[in-house]
Design a protein around this motif. Structure first.
Motif, PDB file in Angstrom:
ATOM      1  N   VAL A  30       0.818  -1.211   0.000  1.00 38.34           N
ATOM      2  CA  VAL A  30       0.000   0.000   0.000  1.00 38.34           C
ATOM      3  C   VAL A  30       0.853   1.263   0.000  1.00 38.34           C
ATOM      4  O   VAL A  30       0.359   2.346  -0.283  1.00 38.34           O
ATOM      5  N   THR A  31       2.121   1.140   0.306  1.00 42.60           N
ATOM      6  CA  THR A  31       2.995   2.310   0.320  1.00 42.60           C
ATOM      7  C   THR A  31       3.637   2.589  -1.036  1.00 42.60           C
ATOM      8  O   THR A  31       4.343   3.580  -1.195  1.00 42.60           O
ATOM      9  N   TYR A  32       3.421   1.705  -2.003  1.00 43.43           N
ATOM     10  CA  TYR A  32       4.023   1.846  -3.318  1.00 43.43           C
ATOM     11  C   TYR A  32       3.027   2.383  -4.335  1.00 43.43           C
ATOM     12  O   TYR A  32       1.847   2.034  -4.314  1.00 43.43           O
ATOM     13  N   ALA A  33       3.528   3.152  -5.258  1.00 40.98           N
ATOM     14  CA  ALA A  33       2.759   3.402  -6.470  1.00 40.98           C
ATOM     15  C   ALA A  33       2.788   2.115  -7.305  1.00 40.98           C
ATOM     16  O   ALA A  33       3.651   1.258  -7.112  1.00 40.98           O
ATOM     17  N   ALA A  34       1.844   1.992  -8.211  1.00 51.35           N
ATOM     18  CA  ALA A  34       1.791   0.808  -9.070  1.00 51.35           C
ATOM     19  C   ALA A  34       1.683   1.234 -10.522  1.00 51.35           C
ATOM     20  O   ALA A  34       1.078   2.265 -10.837  1.00 51.35           O
ATOM     21  N   SER A  52      -0.935   6.284  -8.039  1.00 56.06           N
ATOM     22  CA  SER A  52      -0.223   6.574  -6.807  1.00 56.06           C
ATOM     23  C   SER A  52      -0.669   5.621  -5.707  1.00 56.06           C
ATOM     24  O   SER A  52      -1.671   4.911  -5.829  1.00 56.06           O
ATOM     25  N   TRP A  53       0.079   5.633  -4.589  1.00 58.63           N
ATOM     26  CA  TRP A  53      -0.208   4.655  -3.543  1.00 58.63           C
ATOM     27  C   TRP A  53      -1.617   4.795  -2.995  1.00 58.63           C
ATOM     28  O   TRP A  53      -2.261   3.814  -2.649  1.00 58.63           O
ATOM     29  N   GLY A  54      -2.121   6.002  -2.934  1.00 62.96           N
ATOM     30  CA  GLY A  54      -3.461   6.213  -2.395  1.00 62.96           C
ATOM     31  C   GLY A  54      -4.529   6.219  -3.459  1.00 62.96           C
ATOM     32  O   GLY A  54      -5.725   6.335  -3.150  1.00 62.96           O
ATOM     33  N   GLY A  55      -4.126   6.123  -4.731  1.00 62.46           N
ATOM     34  CA  GLY A  55      -5.089   6.119  -5.815  1.00 62.46           C
ATOM     35  C   GLY A  55      -5.553   7.484  -6.261  1.00 62.46           C
ATOM     36  O   GLY A  55      -6.422   7.600  -7.117  1.00 62.46           O
ATOM     37  N   HIS A  56      -4.967   8.547  -5.710  1.00 61.77           N
ATOM     38  CA  HIS A  56      -5.449   9.890  -6.026  1.00 61.77           C
ATOM     39  C   HIS A  56      -4.885  10.423  -7.335  1.00 61.77           C
ATOM     40  O   HIS A  56      -5.451  11.344  -7.935  1.00 61.77           O
ATOM     41  N   SER A  57      -3.776   9.862  -7.780  1.00 61.37           N
ATOM     42  CA  SER A  57      -3.163  10.322  -9.024  1.00 61.37           C
ATOM     43  C   SER A  57      -3.032   9.142  -9.975  1.00 61.37           C
ATOM     44  O   SER A  57      -2.658   8.040  -9.563  1.00 61.37           O
ATOM     45  N   THR A  58      -3.339   9.400 -11.232  1.00 58.47           N
ATOM     46  CA  THR A  58      -3.179   8.385 -12.265  1.00 58.47           C
ATOM     47  C   THR A  58      -2.534   9.010 -13.490  1.00 58.47           C
ATOM     48  O   THR A  58      -2.553  10.227 -13.669  1.00 58.47           O
ATOM     49  N   ASN A  59      -1.987   8.177 -14.322  1.00 60.94           N
ATOM     50  CA  ASN A  59      -1.347   8.635 -15.549  1.00 60.94           C
ATOM     51  C   ASN A  59      -1.491   7.541 -16.608  1.00 60.94           C
ATOM     52  O   ASN A  59      -1.511   6.353 -16.268  1.00 60.94           O
ATOM     53  N   TYR A  60      -1.610   7.961 -17.864  1.00 63.06           N
ATOM     54  CA  TYR A  60      -1.797   7.017 -18.963  1.00 63.06           C
ATOM     55  C   TYR A  60      -0.963   7.441 -20.165  1.00 63.06           C
ATOM     56  O   TYR A  60      -0.755   8.632 -20.406  1.00 63.06           O
ATOM     57  N   ARG A  61      -0.540   6.455 -20.947  1.00 61.10           N
ATOM     58  CA  ARG A  61       0.074   6.819 -22.212  1.00 61.10           C
ATOM     59  C   ARG A  61      -1.043   7.294 -23.134  1.00 61.10           C
ATOM     60  O   ARG A  61      -2.206   6.884 -23.001  1.00 61.10           O
ATOM     61  N   ALA A  75      -7.231  -2.515   0.287  1.00 57.77           N
ATOM     62  CA  ALA A  75      -7.725  -3.498   1.259  1.00 57.77           C
ATOM     63  C   ALA A  75      -7.526  -4.918   0.733  1.00 57.77           C
ATOM     64  O   ALA A  75      -7.374  -5.859   1.512  1.00 57.77           O
ATOM     65  N   LYS A  76      -7.511  -5.041  -0.602  1.00 59.50           N
ATOM     66  CA  LYS A  76      -7.309  -6.350  -1.222  1.00 59.50           C
ATOM     67  C   LYS A  76      -5.903  -6.496  -1.804  1.00 59.50           C
ATOM     68  O   LYS A  76      -5.600  -7.507  -2.447  1.00 59.50           O
ATOM     69  N   ASN A  77      -5.069  -5.470  -1.614  1.00 59.49           N
ATOM     70  CA  ASN A  77      -3.706  -5.518  -2.161  1.00 59.49           C
ATOM     71  C   ASN A  77      -3.714  -5.820  -3.662  1.00 59.49           C
ATOM     72  O   ASN A  77      -2.899  -6.614  -4.154  1.00 59.49           O
ATOM     73  N   THR A  78      -4.610  -5.182  -4.380  1.00 59.71           N
ATOM     74  CA  THR A  78      -4.770  -5.494  -5.792  1.00 59.71           C
ATOM     75  C   THR A  78      -4.890  -4.220  -6.616  1.00 59.71           C
ATOM     76  O   THR A  78      -5.548  -3.255  -6.195  1.00 59.71           O
ATOM     77  N   VAL A  79      -4.254  -4.254  -7.768  1.00 58.20           N
ATOM     78  CA  VAL A  79      -4.349  -3.181  -8.750  1.00 58.20           C
ATOM     79  C   VAL A  79      -5.006  -3.751  -9.999  1.00 58.20           C
ATOM     80  O   VAL A  79      -4.746  -4.898 -10.378  1.00 58.20           O
ATOM     81  N   GLU A  89      -3.094  -3.377 -31.849  1.00 61.30           N
ATOM     82  CA  GLU A  89      -1.823  -2.806 -31.404  1.00 61.30           C
ATOM     83  C   GLU A  89      -1.654  -2.830 -29.889  1.00 61.30           C
ATOM     84  O   GLU A  89      -0.582  -2.493 -29.375  1.00 61.30           O
ATOM     85  N   ASP A  90      -2.684  -3.229 -29.153  1.00 58.77           N
ATOM     86  CA  ASP A  90      -2.560  -3.420 -27.709  1.00 58.77           C
ATOM     87  C   ASP A  90      -1.990  -4.787 -27.362  1.00 58.77           C
ATOM     88  O   ASP A  90      -1.712  -5.072 -26.200  1.00 58.77           O
ATOM     89  N   THR A  91      -1.808  -5.627 -28.357  1.00 60.69           N
ATOM     90  CA  THR A  91      -1.265  -6.961 -28.126  1.00 60.69           C
ATOM     91  C   THR A  91       0.134  -6.878 -27.553  1.00 60.69           C
ATOM     92  O   THR A  91       1.015  -6.227 -28.115  1.00 60.69           O
ATOM     93  N   ALA A  92       0.344  -7.529 -26.404  1.00 62.71           N
ATOM     94  CA  ALA A  92       1.636  -7.498 -25.720  1.00 62.71           C
ATOM     95  C   ALA A  92       1.546  -8.346 -24.461  1.00 62.71           C
ATOM     96  O   ALA A  92       0.461  -8.773 -24.068  1.00 62.71           O
ATOM     97  N   VAL A  93       2.686  -8.535 -23.843  1.00 59.83           N
ATOM     98  CA  VAL A  93       2.707  -9.052 -22.478  1.00 59.83           C
ATOM     99  C   VAL A  93       2.608  -7.851 -21.552  1.00 59.83           C
ATOM    100  O   VAL A  93       3.372  -6.887 -21.690  1.00 59.83           O
ATOM    101  N   TYR A  94       1.670  -7.902 -20.644  1.00 58.17           N
ATOM    102  CA  TYR A  94       1.435  -6.799 -19.713  1.00 58.17           C
ATOM    103  C   TYR A  94       2.028  -7.148 -18.347  1.00 58.17           C
ATOM    104  O   TYR A  94       1.776  -8.223 -17.805  1.00 58.17           O
ATOM    105  N   TYR A  95       2.792  -6.208 -17.820  1.00 56.02           N
ATOM    106  CA  TYR A  95       3.472  -6.386 -16.553  1.00 56.02           C
ATOM    107  C   TYR A  95       2.962  -5.379 -15.523  1.00 56.02           C
ATOM    108  O   TYR A  95       2.782  -4.199 -15.832  1.00 56.02           O
ATOM    109  N   CYS A  96       2.797  -5.859 -14.332  1.00 55.20           N
ATOM    110  CA  CYS A  96       2.481  -5.002 -13.192  1.00 55.20           C
ATOM    111  C   CYS A  96       3.781  -4.720 -12.449  1.00 55.20           C
ATOM    112  O   CYS A  96       4.660  -5.592 -12.367  1.00 55.20           O
ATOM    113  N   ALA A  97       3.902  -3.515 -11.906  1.00 49.16           N
ATOM    114  CA  ALA A  97       5.112  -3.143 -11.191  1.00 49.16           C
ATOM    115  C   ALA A  97       4.771  -2.263 -10.001  1.00 49.16           C
ATOM    116  O   ALA A  97       3.769  -1.531 -10.022  1.00 49.16           O
ATOM    117  N   ALA A  98       5.609  -2.310  -8.985  1.00 39.25           N
ATOM    118  CA  ALA A  98       5.440  -1.480  -7.793  1.00 39.25           C
ATOM    119  C   ALA A  98       6.703  -0.652  -7.585  1.00 39.25           C
ATOM    120  O   ALA A  98       7.815  -1.164  -7.739  1.00 39.25           O
TER     121      ALA A  98
END
Length: 121
Positions: A30-34, A52-61, A75-79, A89-98
């Protein structure tokens, strides 16, 4: 140590939707951005979205703005990454990161194994 496991990838037709999930172990998640990144064959890993860690900020390509939505449930430790109106063109391997809220993969120190998303035309 936080570990990340992605799920929800698959094969869909253009215009359809998928929701990716990234489940984290470890209370410190919960302390990490994802972030979500993707890598297509023969191409470099690229930024898709971050929250962001609290979900208040987001960014997109730019190419996914208006189609993809990132969210998190600490609460569920899930993004999540809701992907609508998918394109080939969205075809790819998608990775989650913290890590630190950024578009640079270098700012993320914890990575999942990835989930394949394939969009047919």
């Amino acid at each position: 140590q936080v570990q990340l496991v992605e799920s929800g990838g698959g094969l869909v037709q253009a215009g359809e939707s998928l929701r990716l999930s990234c489940a984290a172990s470890g209370r410190t998640f919960v302390t990490y951005a994802a972030g979500w990144f993707r890598q297509a064959p023969g191409r470099e890993r690229e930024f898709v979205s971050a929250i962001s860690w609290g979900g208040h900020s987001t960014n997109y390509r730019d190419s996914v703005k208006g189609r993809f939505t990132i969210s998190r449930d600490n609460a569920k430790n899930t993004v999540y990454l809701q992907m609508n109106s998918l394109k080939p063109e969205d075809t790819a391997v998608y990775y989650c990161a913290a890590g630190t809220f950024s578009i640079s993969p270098n700012e993320y120190g914890i990575w999942g194994q990835g989930t394949q998303v394939t969009v047919s035309s």
